[in-house]
Design a protein around this motif. Structure first.
Motif, PDB file in Angstrom:
ATOM      1  N   SER A   1      32.112   3.814  66.665  1.00  0.00           N
ATOM      2  CA  SER A   1      33.052   2.921  65.982  1.00  0.00           C
ATOM      3  C   SER A   1      34.471   3.080  66.541  1.00  0.00           C
ATOM      4  N   HIS A   2      34.899   4.300  66.872  1.00  0.00           N
ATOM      5  CA  HIS A   2      36.179   4.488  67.556  1.00  0.00           C
ATOM      6  C   HIS A   2      36.234   5.887  68.146  1.00  0.00           C
TER       7      HIS A   2
ATOM      8  N   ALA B   1      39.093   8.943  69.514  1.00  0.00           N
ATOM      9  CA  ALA B   1      40.491   9.399  69.404  1.00  0.00           C
ATOM     10  C   ALA B   1      40.735  10.527  70.388  1.00  0.00           C
TER      11      ALA B   1
ATOM     12  N   VAL C   1      44.047   6.136  69.901  1.00  0.00           N
ATOM     13  CA  VAL C   1      42.849   5.737  69.184  1.00  0.00           C
ATOM     14  C   VAL C   1      42.430   4.371  69.696  1.00  0.00           C
TER      15      VAL C   1
ATOM     16  N   ASN D   1      42.780   1.843  62.365  1.00  0.00           N
ATOM     17  CA  ASN D   1      42.838   3.293  62.523  1.00  0.00           C
ATOM     18  C   ASN D   1      44.256   3.777  62.811  1.00  0.00           C
ATOM     19  N   GLU D   2      45.273   2.948  62.507  1.00  0.00           N
ATOM     20  CA  GLU D   2      46.655   3.296  62.810  1.00  0.00           C
ATOM     21  C   GLU D   2      47.086   4.573  62.095  1.00  0.00           C
ATOM     22  N   SER D   3      46.538   4.802  60.902  1.00  0.00           N
ATOM     23  CA  SER D   3      46.974   5.973  60.122  1.00  0.00           C
ATOM     24  C   SER D   3      46.567   7.285  60.767  1.00  0.00           C
ATOM     25  N   ALA D   4      45.618   7.194  61.714  1.00  0.00           N
ATOM     26  CA  ALA D   4      45.160   8.433  62.363  1.00  0.00           C
ATOM     27  C   ALA D   4      46.154   8.939  63.392  1.00  0.00           C
TER      28      ALA D   4
ATOM     29  N   LEU E   1      33.218   8.538  55.250  1.00  0.00           N
ATOM     30  CA  LEU E   1      34.477   8.101  55.861  1.00  0.00           C
ATOM     31  C   LEU E   1      35.408   7.538  54.791  1.00  0.00           C
TER      32      LEU E   1
ATOM     33  N   GLN F   1      37.260   4.979  55.107  1.00  0.00           N
ATOM     34  CA  GLN F   1      37.159   3.526  55.082  1.00  0.00           C
ATOM     35  C   GLN F   1      35.800   3.024  54.607  1.00  0.00           C
TER      36      GLN F   1
END
Length: 724
Positions: free
Chosen positions: A102-103, A105, A115, A121-124, A156, A158
């Motif tokens: 899914s992503h 990092a 990321v 996923n900006e908060s990561a 997760l 999300q």
């Protein structure tokens, strides 16, 4: 016994048929159950093959995802200053293969800087793994092992769950500088679906456990946890670090179809019925023929009046007895029995009374002798008895006396009691003859000698042997009388532990204080007691007295084990273990305070029954010691398999240990053998300080002998123990 069983069933053909039906049905049941097991095993095997294929696909799917992360690792090792744009281009290229990632990092110095995809996923960005306690442990493990760590599935933020793969990246010329970490989030549901993994496959429940790669210890994260409780088939799915377990099972267990069950049981019942019917027809046809044959054989072999073997049958059996005893070097006794004044019984009371007397006499004699001995009627009022496998002539004398006593009791015939005596001659094989004719002739001569001496007597053919037997019988009776009158006493000889120089044990030794002969040495009466069988009564008295003394010693603060000698003959009765334990428990003695001393011959010759008795006693805490070790078989093989706790080196080896190199070597070998097998060694007969020093130097555990102390009465032993 077997022939009697055959005759019983032949006379009852229906019973035999039912038995055959049940036997065949039982065999068929075993076969059917075996087939059912085979069918179940085939199902499990096929499930195992399918699971192997499924597990291989799952491993392949996992590795194809990890290839992406390994590729990124290689790129970053070359270009440690990768930009977000370069990172996005690389990841996008890798993800063209329809993977379940899914992503991804990047976290240089463990702080997320890139990321992809960034959307959602900006908060990561800017997350420092060191600040996330729930994730830092796996991050640290990946760094320490320099391996890819696959954790999860975990929930997760999300929504949903995912697997997280963490890849440590090292840079520098030697790849020894930590750059940071690559983390890949893998959609576990999508991964399992692409690998073909479902909760139900091939009619089986499928489950996976081993969360975080913990294998059997991990949680079930796919399927039903109960899958692992129903006799599952399990294969391992290997991860870069750790493993999962993939399982398949059937609720309620692996089963056989109803159609197969019905087929097998139908065949089993059909075969059983056919066999039973055939048995009934065969037995019915041959019953009368076999009965006629058996009747003819019986009349040819047995006396029609008394039912005992006749001369013909006795001759056949007697020859077998001679051959068997000659082969094994054993002895037996032949009794020739003749009724006294039997002619007068016939003349005065009639032949009917005489016949009834013979029948009652035969029945009573058959009840007295042992089941494996032979008894036969040769002619008229002449009978013979073969007493098999005896240890001495004394044993024959005792049985003859028993016969004389019990056969002399009155016989009830037609409302009146008739008394009759008999004369008995004894011949012993082989000293009185080695052939059937010679033995019968000599026993017959002894019987006539008994009649000539006044009838109602017992005569041995050998006068010298007769005198010895009479002496043994006298000692036998005196021992019984001595037990009753309290003429016996137990002395205690101390046994010292060499490592502590403390008195930890003692041996109970019997002394006979005879009213006429004074102190009688055990050498003069113990062998006779063993031959006549009175050793069992004497042994019970010794054990009971030892328990009584052990109780007194405990009360007086003397803490020692008491060793009690047990004869081979004492182990023969079936109730030996129960009787001895009853005696011990009457005095509430701690079983660990008793040691039974036995000879090597008990272990070598007595068979499994005696071994079972020894094991039962040891299970109750009673220790066992082999007395006079080295003078008998001394085979290391039986020591490896038989339950013993101590070896007692015979005094004959200890006596010359200082001067005789061979004895010294034998003692050293016995001690080392005991150490190797975990058996403690006691040296008896130690009489000098030099012998003690040599035994101590060679690692002997205990000593016993006149150097320490002679056997002592109870009070003297207590005084010795306290002053030592």
């Amino acid at each position: 016994m077997f022939r009697q069983a055959i005759q019983f069933f032949i006379q009852r053909s229906l019973t035999l048929s039912v038995c055959m039906f049940l036997i065949v049905l039982l065999i068929a049941t075993l076969f059917v159950n075996h087939e059912f097991d085979r069918i179940r095993d085939n199902h499990k095997h096929q499930a195992f093959i399918n699971l192997l294929t499924l597990g291989a696909r799952l491993e392949g799917a996992i590795n194809s995802h990890l290839v992406v992360l390994r590729g990124l690792k290689a790129e970053i090792a070359i270009n440690a200053d990768i930009t977000q744009a370069e990172f996005a281009r690389l990841v996008d290229e890798y993800l063209q293969t329809q993977l379940s990632i899914s992503h991804i990092a990047l976290a240089p110095d463990l702080i997320i800087s890139n990321v992809y995809p960034l959307e959602g996923n900006e908060s990561a960005l800017g997350l420092d793994y060191r600040d996330v306690e729930t994730q830092f442990s796996t991050v640290q493990e990946s760094i320490n092992t320099k391996q890819i760590i696959l954790t999860g599935p975990i929930p997760l933020v999300q929504g949903g769950s995912a697997l997280i793969a963490r890849v440590p990246v090292y840079i520098g010329e030697n790849r020894d500088v930590l750059w940071g970490l690559i983390s890949g989030v893998i959609d576990d549901k999508d991964l399992f679906e692409n690998a073909g993994l479902e909760e139900t496959l091939w009619g089986l429940d499928i489950a996976v456990r081993g969360k975080d790669g913990k294998g059997r210890e991990g949680e079930v994260f796919f399927g039903y946890a109960s899958t692992f409780d129903h006799d599952p088939v399990i294969v391992d799915v290997f991860l870069p670090t750790g493993r999962w377990q993939l399982a398949a099972s059937v609720k309620g267990g692996w089963y056989v179809s109803n159609q197969q069950v019905a087929y097998f049981w139908f065949v089993a019942l059909l075969v059983s019925l056919v066999t039973a019917m055939a048995t009934y027809l065969i037995v019915s046809n041959y019953r009368e023929k076999l009965v006629a044959i058996d009747t003819a054989n019986y009349r040819a072999s047995y006396d029609g009046l008394t039912g005992l073997s006749n001369r013909y049958h006795f001759t056949l059996q007697f020859k077998k007895v001679i051959n068997e005893h000659q082969r094994y070097g054993k002895i037996f006794a032949l009794f020739f029995v003749d009724l006294d004044y039997f002619k007068e019984v016939n003349d005065n009371w009639g032949h009917y009374v005489g016949d009834e007397l013979l029948k009652l006499f035969s029945q009573r004699m058959s009840r007295i002798i042992r089941s494996d001995d032979l008894v036969a009627r040769l002619a008229g009022d002449e009978f013979v008895v073969v007493l098999n496998d005896i240890e001495s002539a004394t044993q024959a004398e005792l049985l003859a006396e028993k016969l004389q006593l019990e056969l002399g009791e009155p016989y009830p015939i037609d409302g009146q009691y008739l008394s009759v005596t008999h004369s008995l001659g004894i011949a012993i094989y082989p000293q009185d003859g080695r052939s059937m004719d010679v033995l019968l002739q000599n026993a017959d001569r002894a019987m006539y000698e008994a009649k000539r001496a006044g009838k109602n007597r017992i005569y041995f053919f050998n006068d010298e042997l007769s005198q010895e037997v009479k002496r043994h019988v006298q000692v036998h009776n005196e021992i019984l009388e001595g037990i009753r009158k309290g003429e016996f006493e137990l002395y205690l000889q101390p046994i010292m532990t060499l490592t502590s120089n403390k008195i930890s044990k003692c041996e109970a030794l019997i002394r006979w204080i005879h009213p006429d002969r004074g102190i009688v040495s055990p050498i003069d009466f113990i062998p006779i007691a063993e031959q006549t069988g009175v050793i069992r009564a004497l042994g019970d008295w010794i054990l009971e007295e030892a328990c009584y003394l052990s109780d007194l010693l405990t009360v007086k603060g003397v803490d020692v084990q008491i060793a009690v000698n047990r004869s081979v003959a004492e182990f023969f009765p079936k109730d030996t273990v129960e009787r001895w334990l009853h005696i011990i428990d009457q005095y509430e003695i701690d079983h660990h305070k008793l040691v039974f001393e036995i000879t090597e011959s008990l272990l070598m010759d007595s068979g499994g029954n005696q071994l079972d008795k020894i094991n039962q006693l040891r299970d109750k805490g009673i220790a066992f010691s082999i007395d006079d070790f080295g003078t008998g078989y001394s085979a290391i093989n039986y020591l490896r398999h038989y339950p013993v706790d101590f070896l007692k080196i015979d005094r004959s080896f200890v006596t010359d240990i200082l001067d005789d190199e061979q004895d010294r070597t034998l003692v050293e070998v016995i001690i080392k053998m005991g150490q190797t097998l975990g058996i403690q060694v006691i040296a008896e007969g130690v009489e000098t300080k030099e012998q003690l020093a040599m035994l101590e130097q060679r690692g002997c555990d205990f000593i016993q002998g006149f150097y320490l102390s002679k056997p002592l009465p109870l009070d003297d032993f207590i005084a010795f123990y306290r002053s030592y």
